[in-house]
Design a protein around this motif. Structure first.
Motif, PDB file in Angstrom:
ATOM      1  N   VAL A 114      -2.407 -15.223   0.425  1.00  0.00           N
ATOM      2  CA  VAL A 114      -2.307 -15.767   1.781  1.00  0.00           C
ATOM      3  C   VAL A 114      -1.735 -14.725   2.740  1.00  0.00           C
ATOM      4  N   ARG A 115      -0.711 -13.992   2.302  1.00  0.00           N
ATOM      5  CA  ARG A 115      -0.131 -12.954   3.156  1.00  0.00           C
ATOM      6  C   ARG A 115      -1.195 -11.948   3.606  1.00  0.00           C
ATOM      7  N   ARG A 116      -2.014 -11.511   2.653  1.00  0.00           N
ATOM      8  CA  ARG A 116      -3.040 -10.515   2.978  1.00  0.00           C
ATOM      9  C   ARG A 116      -4.042 -11.066   3.993  1.00  0.00           C
ATOM     10  N   ALA A 117      -4.383 -12.337   3.852  1.00  0.00           N
ATOM     11  CA  ALA A 117      -5.351 -12.936   4.767  1.00  0.00           C
ATOM     12  C   ALA A 117      -4.806 -13.051   6.188  1.00  0.00           C
ATOM     13  N   LEU A 118      -3.492 -13.104   6.335  1.00  0.00           N
ATOM     14  CA  LEU A 118      -2.870 -13.293   7.645  1.00  0.00           C
ATOM     15  C   LEU A 118      -2.367 -11.985   8.247  1.00  0.00           C
ATOM     16  N   SER A 119      -2.597 -10.870   7.576  1.00  0.00           N
ATOM     17  CA  SER A 119      -2.034  -9.588   8.001  1.00  0.00           C
ATOM     18  C   SER A 119      -3.111  -8.604   8.438  1.00  0.00           C
ATOM     19  N   LEU A 120      -2.743  -7.766   9.386  1.00  0.00           N
ATOM     20  CA  LEU A 120      -3.638  -6.699   9.817  1.00  0.00           C
ATOM     21  C   LEU A 120      -3.598  -5.502   8.874  1.00  0.00           C
ATOM     22  N   LEU A 121      -2.494  -5.332   8.133  1.00  0.00           N
ATOM     23  CA  LEU A 121      -2.297  -4.105   7.367  1.00  0.00           C
ATOM     24  C   LEU A 121      -2.281  -4.301   5.859  1.00  0.00           C
ATOM     25  N   LYS A 122      -1.936  -5.491   5.391  1.00  0.00           N
ATOM     26  CA  LYS A 122      -1.865  -5.702   3.951  1.00  0.00           C
ATOM     27  C   LYS A 122      -3.247  -5.946   3.368  1.00  0.00           C
ATOM     28  N   GLY A 123      -3.345  -5.895   2.047  1.00  0.00           N
ATOM     29  CA  GLY A 123      -4.638  -6.104   1.409  1.00  0.00           C
ATOM     30  C   GLY A 123      -5.677  -5.072   1.810  1.00  0.00           C
ATOM     31  N   GLY A 124      -5.242  -3.810   1.945  1.00  0.00           N
ATOM     32  CA  GLY A 124      -6.171  -2.732   2.301  1.00  0.00           C
ATOM     33  C   GLY A 124      -6.339  -2.522   3.791  1.00  0.00           C
ATOM     34  N   GLY A 125      -5.629  -3.308   4.608  1.00  0.00           N
ATOM     35  CA  GLY A 125      -5.771  -3.192   6.057  1.00  0.00           C
ATOM     36  C   GLY A 125      -5.358  -1.846   6.606  1.00  0.00           C
ATOM     37  N   LEU A 126      -4.292  -1.253   6.064  1.00  0.00           N
ATOM     38  CA  LEU A 126      -3.850   0.056   6.536  1.00  0.00           C
ATOM     39  C   LEU A 126      -4.898   1.121   6.243  1.00  0.00           C
ATOM     40  N   ALA A 127      -5.467   1.092   5.044  1.00  0.00           N
ATOM     41  CA  ALA A 127      -6.509   2.064   4.686  1.00  0.00           C
ATOM     42  C   ALA A 127      -7.726   1.911   5.590  1.00  0.00           C
ATOM     43  N   GLN A 128      -8.054   0.690   5.935  1.00  0.00           N
ATOM     44  CA  GLN A 128      -9.205   0.452   6.803  1.00  0.00           C
ATOM     45  C   GLN A 128      -8.919   0.979   8.205  1.00  0.00           C
ATOM     46  N   CYS A 129      -7.681   0.812   8.694  1.00  0.00           N
ATOM     47  CA  CYS A 129      -7.313   1.363   9.999  1.00  0.00           C
ATOM     48  C   CYS A 129      -7.455   2.878  10.026  1.00  0.00           C
ATOM     49  N   ALA A 130      -7.125   3.529   8.916  1.00  0.00           N
ATOM     50  CA  ALA A 130      -7.140   4.989   8.854  1.00  0.00           C
ATOM     51  C   ALA A 130      -8.527   5.570   8.655  1.00  0.00           C
ATOM     52  N   ASN A 131      -9.494   4.771   8.265  1.00  0.00           N
ATOM     53  CA  ASN A 131     -10.855   5.247   8.056  1.00  0.00           C
ATOM     54  C   ASN A 131     -11.387   5.897   9.353  1.00  0.00           C
ATOM     55  N   PRO A 132     -11.981   7.100   9.315  1.00  0.00           N
ATOM     56  CA  PRO A 132     -12.527   7.794   8.141  1.00  0.00           C
ATOM     57  C   PRO A 132     -11.618   8.872   7.546  1.00  0.00           C
ATOM     58  N   ALA A 133     -10.321   8.875   7.883  1.00  0.00           N
ATOM     59  CA  ALA A 133      -9.427   9.882   7.316  1.00  0.00           C
ATOM     60  C   ALA A 133      -9.266   9.666   5.822  1.00  0.00           C
ATOM     61  N   LYS A 134      -8.880  10.713   5.120  1.00  0.00           N
ATOM     62  CA  LYS A 134      -8.561  10.608   3.699  1.00  0.00           C
ATOM     63  C   LYS A 134      -7.149  10.031   3.587  1.00  0.00           C
ATOM     64  N   VAL A 135      -6.986   9.045   2.716  1.00  0.00           N
ATOM     65  CA  VAL A 135      -5.702   8.372   2.532  1.00  0.00           C
ATOM     66  C   VAL A 135      -5.187   8.639   1.127  1.00  0.00           C
ATOM     67  N   VAL A 136      -3.971   9.173   1.040  1.00  0.00           N
ATOM     68  CA  VAL A 136      -3.327   9.437  -0.251  1.00  0.00           C
ATOM     69  C   VAL A 136      -2.033   8.631  -0.297  1.00  0.00           C
ATOM     70  N   ALA A 137      -1.968   7.644  -1.170  1.00  0.00           N
ATOM     71  CA  ALA A 137      -0.781   6.793  -1.271  1.00  0.00           C
ATOM     72  C   ALA A 137       0.016   7.145  -2.518  1.00  0.00           C
ATOM     73  N   LEU A 138       1.289   7.468  -2.328  1.00  0.00           N
ATOM     74  CA  LEU A 138       2.218   7.721  -3.428  1.00  0.00           C
ATOM     75  C   LEU A 138       3.128   6.510  -3.549  1.00  0.00           C
ATOM     76  N   ILE A 139       3.154   5.893  -4.730  1.00  0.00           N
ATOM     77  CA  ILE A 139       3.779   4.582  -4.889  1.00  0.00           C
ATOM     78  C   ILE A 139       4.909   4.629  -5.913  1.00  0.00           C
ATOM     79  N   LEU A 140       6.071   4.151  -5.498  1.00  0.00           N
ATOM     80  CA  LEU A 140       7.218   3.979  -6.386  1.00  0.00           C
ATOM     81  C   LEU A 140       7.288   2.484  -6.696  1.00  0.00           C
ATOM     82  N   SER A 141       6.908   2.119  -7.906  1.00  0.00           N
ATOM     83  CA  SER A 141       6.688   0.707  -8.242  1.00  0.00           C
ATOM     84  C   SER A 141       7.957  -0.005  -8.679  1.00  0.00           C
ATOM     85  N   ASP A 142       8.151  -1.206  -8.123  1.00  0.00           N
ATOM     86  CA  ASP A 142       9.248  -2.073  -8.560  1.00  0.00           C
ATOM     87  C   ASP A 142       8.712  -3.411  -9.060  1.00  0.00           C
TER      88      ASP A 142
END
Length: 532
Positions: free
Chosen positions: A211-239
């Motif tokens: 539900v959060r992703r459906a209501l957000s501009l940036l979650k659920g891949g939204g940030l990557a879509q905003c950055a298109n067509p740039a190359k996106v490299v995400a470094l993740i520290l997982s908790d």
């Protein structure tokens, strides 16, 4: 993991023949305590923000290598980040790539810069001339207007990039609250109300994130879509247990496969659809019409995104394992995803201690059966439990000396009182009771600590315990059951022996959940094998 467990035969000689019976199995609590703390420290050190970024970014001139892929640097690098540990990650990234960095912005918890300074963590702060803007928000780990401003700044930066640019995205735990971007015309408060009602109705974390992703501009891949067509490299520290990319900070760089029917089905299932604000209904209807198939993100968006987990509980346990070998211990990694109620987890560790240290040539078979029965309750696969028990049996036969059992994860505590404590201190207290029970003390030492340095609303990360805990508490007039009923484990360990069992590393600047360390001394029947 197999490589870590397959120790070279020469390591047997780390226990010389001249070592006597007293030093082999009458090691004092202080000796094992010190080694357990050293192993925990190595786990935390291995997932420090600067350390994981250095491991994740490999630079050769104007070429950047990440996750086996190469990117060309030509004054075309931009940086964004969000999470509790990204400030240190950003500082190290700028040290490595700063000459090609044009601009950056990181969204971090309110007050974290002063907190890091006060804890002697200046190396995690950006330089005065940094090209990265630091924006603080999300007081008490809740989305707020400050965090929303940060998210809007991040969205604007990403939306202005071209195909020649590279966007480096730094993500750590707490990132979801620091990147609130409700789709208009919905307000942040309205979005929070929906998720709060879902949580109150008993929705799972997977349902909440859908539900959060459906209501957000940036979650659920939204940030990557905003950055298109740039190359996106995400470094993740997982908790998050299992490192699921779509759940860490709600997956801003991970394409969401959720369909509109799923979102509506969740809302319908908890009888919330009819009570939704009109703005929320508008967002869901405009973005993903009810009853229609949602189109996948363009293929080029997925192809331009690289997600790499550079820090996790598994990595922390591997670093702890190497330290254990240095200390002359035999490491065994049980699992990085221990979960479930602390009472069940404590019982498991008590059983494993009995299994490893019980007298006789073979452990009683009923112990193995009970251990396997507990597996599903604590999130550990039967295969991992069988593998671990096989190693412990091998230790008994070959006489390897002390074993260092390692695990991690995030158990839960049932709140029945109003005391001060956290899951690590309560787990240590309950394991201490398990080790204190029985007719024969195993001599095991157990440590549980949060890798962020803070266990609940206390100054401690966790605690160290052993089979002498109950006797020690009784001699000092402390009622363990009373402290447990009130969830007051911090007060208990603070009063017990002047707090010497508390684990107090201070703020660490990282977070990959918890680390459990149990040191199991050599069983008596193994001594003749060692001593020849």
């Amino acid at each position: 993991m197999a490589q870590l467990l397959a120790l070279p035969r020469s390591l047997h000689l780390q226990h010389p023949l001249r070592v006597g019976l007293t030093s082999l199995y009458s090691r004092s609590m202080s000796s094992l305590d010190t080694r357990a703390r050293a192993v925990f420290s190595a786990a935390v050190e291995g997932v420090q923000p600067d350390m994981v970024v250095r491991r994740g970014l490999e630079r050769h001139g104007d070429k950047l290598l990440v996750g086996g892929q190469s990117f060309t640097l030509a004054n075309n690098l931009y940086l964004v980040g969000f999470g509790k540990a990204v400030l240190g990650m950003a500082a190290e990234a700028e040290r490595i790539l700063g000459d090609h960095l044009i601009k950056g912005v990181v969204s971090v918890p309110h007050g974290i810069q002063n907190t890091l300074r006060n804890h002697g963590k200046a190396k995690m702060l950006l330089e005065n001339h940094s090209r990265i803007t630091v924006m603080e928000g999300a007081k008490h780990n809740l989305p707020d207007t400050d965090a929303q401003k940060s998210a809007e700044y991040i969205r604007e930066l990403a939306s202005g990039l071209t195909e020649k640019d590279v966007l480096l995205v730094l993500i750590s735990g707490g990132g979801s609250a620091l990147l609130p971007a409700p789709a208009p015309p919905m307000s942040l408060q309205e979005k929070q109300d929906v998720t709060r009602k879902l949580a109150g109705a008993g929705a799972t974390i997977q349902e909440l994130n859908t539900v959060r992703r459906a209501l957000s501009l940036l979650k659920g891949g939204g940030l990557a879509q905003c950055a298109n067509p740039a190359k996106v490299v995400a470094l993740i520290l997982s908790d998050v247990i299992g490192d699921p990319l779509d759940l860490i900070a709600s997956g801003p760089t991970v394409r969401s496969d959720s369909r509109p029917e799923e979102v509506w089905a969740i809302l319908d299932g908890y009888k919330l659809s009819d009570s939704l604000p009109s703005s929320v209904k508008e967002v869901l209807s405009k973005a993903r019409p009810r009853g229609l198939q949602v189109q996948e993100q363009p293929k080029e968006v997925k192809d331009h995104v690289l997600n790499v987990v550079i820090g996790s509980n598994t990595i922390a346990l591997e670093c702890a394992s190497r330290k254990a070998i240095e200390l002359g211990l035999r490491p065994v990694i049980l699992a990085p995803g221990v979960c479930g109620d602390v009472r069940s987890v404590a019982r498991l560790y008590g059983l494993l201690s009995s299994f490893a240290c019980s007298p006789g040539k073979e452990p009683p078979p009923e112990l193995a059966r009970e251990i396997l029965q507990l597996g599903p309750d604590v999130g550990i696969e039967s295969w991992d439990l069988c593998r671990t028990m096989n190693v412990l049996v091998e230790e008994r036969k070959e006489g390897w000396g002390a074993t260092c059992l390692l695990a991690g994860g995030e158990p839960t505590v049932q709140l029945t009182g109003k005391g001060r404590g956290g899951r690590n201190q309560e787990l240590a207290l309950r394991v201490g009771l398990e080790l204190s029970g029985g007719e024969v003390k195993s001599g095991a030492v157990f440590l549980s600590g949060g890798t962020d340095g803070q266990d609940g609303p206390t100054e401690a990360a966790g605690a160290v315990t052993d089979g002498e805990l109950m006797e020690e508490a009784v001699s000092q007039g402390l009622d363990i059951d009373g402290f447990l009923t009130n969830n007051d484990s911090f007060t208990f360990f603070s009063q017990l022996s002047e707090g010497r069992r508390l684990l107090m590393p201070g703020l660490t600047g990282t977070n990959v959940m918890d680390v459990h360390v149990m040191l199991l001394p050599s069983s008596p029947q193994s001594l003749p094998i060692i001593l020849g």
